[in-house]
Design an enzyme around this catalytic site. Sequence first.
Site, PDB file in Angstrom:
ATOM      1  N   ASP A 220      -8.228  18.936  -8.062  1.00 64.10           N
ATOM      2  CA  ASP A 220      -7.798  18.208  -9.250  1.00 64.10           C
ATOM      3  C   ASP A 220      -8.990  17.926 -10.162  1.00 64.10           C
ATOM      4  OD1 ASP A 220      -5.081  17.755  -9.478  1.00 64.10           O
ATOM      5  OD2 ASP A 220      -5.094  16.036  -8.133  1.00 64.10           O
TER       6      ASP A 220
ATOM      7  N   ASP B  45      -6.658  14.082  -6.785  1.00 62.83           N
ATOM      8  CA  ASP B  45      -7.306  12.838  -7.172  1.00 62.83           C
ATOM      9  C   ASP B  45      -6.535  11.626  -6.664  1.00 62.83           C
ATOM     10  OD1 ASP B  45      -5.153  12.968  -8.893  1.00 62.83           O
ATOM     11  OD2 ASP B  45      -6.321  12.803 -10.738  1.00 62.83           O
ATOM     12  N   SER B  46      -5.424  11.888  -5.988  1.00 56.90           N
ATOM     13  CA  SER B  46      -4.708  10.823  -5.272  1.00 56.90           C
ATOM     14  C   SER B  46      -5.563  10.221  -4.172  1.00 56.90           C
ATOM     15  CB  SER B  46      -3.400  11.363  -4.685  1.00 56.90           C
ATOM     16  OG  SER B  46      -3.635  12.530  -3.915  1.00 56.90           O
TER      17      SER B  46
ATOM     18  N   GLU C  70      -3.541  18.160 -15.547  1.00 51.23           N
ATOM     19  CA  GLU C  70      -2.264  17.571 -15.904  1.00 51.23           C
ATOM     20  C   GLU C  70      -2.030  17.710 -17.402  1.00 51.23           C
ATOM     21  OE1 GLU C  70      -1.929  13.549 -14.569  1.00 51.23           O
ATOM     22  OE2 GLU C  70      -2.441  14.020 -12.499  1.00 51.23           O
TER      23      GLU C  70
ATOM     24  N   LYS D 118      -6.949  22.146 -11.122  1.00 51.18           N
ATOM     25  CA  LYS D 118      -5.635  21.717 -11.606  1.00 51.18           C
ATOM     26  C   LYS D 118      -5.802  20.690 -12.716  1.00 51.18           C
ATOM     27  CE  LYS D 118      -2.763  19.084  -9.095  1.00 51.18           C
ATOM     28  NZ  LYS D 118      -2.511  17.908  -9.981  1.00 51.18           N
TER      29      LYS D 118
ATOM     30  N   GLU E 292       6.460  17.971 -10.982  1.00 51.36           N
ATOM     31  CA  GLU E 292       6.591  16.727 -10.204  1.00 51.36           C
ATOM     32  C   GLU E 292       7.677  15.820 -10.757  1.00 51.36           C
ATOM     33  OE1 GLU E 292       3.977  13.010  -8.373  1.00 51.36           O
ATOM     34  OE2 GLU E 292       2.970  14.650  -9.421  1.00 51.36           O
TER      35      GLU E 292
END
Length: 227
Positions: free
Chosen positions: A87, A48-49, A119, A117, A186
Amino acid sequence: MKGNAPVTVTRLQEMKRRSEKIVMLTAYDYLLARLLEEAGVDLLLVGDSLGMVFQGQETTIPVTLEQMIYHTRIVARAARRAMVISDMPFLSYQASPEEAIRSAGRLVKEGQAHAVKMEGGREIAPTVTRVVEIGIPVMGHIGLTPQSASAMGGFQVQGRTPEQAKQLIADARALDEAGAFAMVLECIPSGVARVITESVAATTIGCGAGPHVDGQNLNAYDILGLF
């Protein structure tokens, strides 16, 4: 030579056991994904970056599920051997396990992702379990989590104090027990990443977490100096 067999969850587990390093690179489009596929990258992350790299946003927060489905689908067209991981964007899984299942299902069905993925640590472990139970592989992501970076005081190294390190290790173990097949670590100290890697069955992918992990992740656009 790694061979041409598709990268699967089982294959990643075998690579971890053999201490064979794993390569994950981030891509958002067909052309770059095809080049990375031809180079032999193991995992293609549709991050999603893309909100920052492709859209010029300040954070990843504005990225929508529809946008992730679109970018995942075009990356998946280039993948033959590499596993495609998508993401789950902000608020596509945090509200409830049911919403997470629907969002993950769309990324797999419409986006053709092989895995998703999420978070978070202990707080999302029950959601990870639910998504895994319906047959969708889940990669976790702990340490610096961009979707909640503002609550962490910005993009900073996490786990530097003994208490923070204990919390990260507990998060990793919770995700492992929930069934996550892998997790991104990260921006955490290399010593903490080493303890986590040795403590969990899941594959650990470092992103600014030192050398004591099962694999590394970098953004391909950063590597090429494009962003």
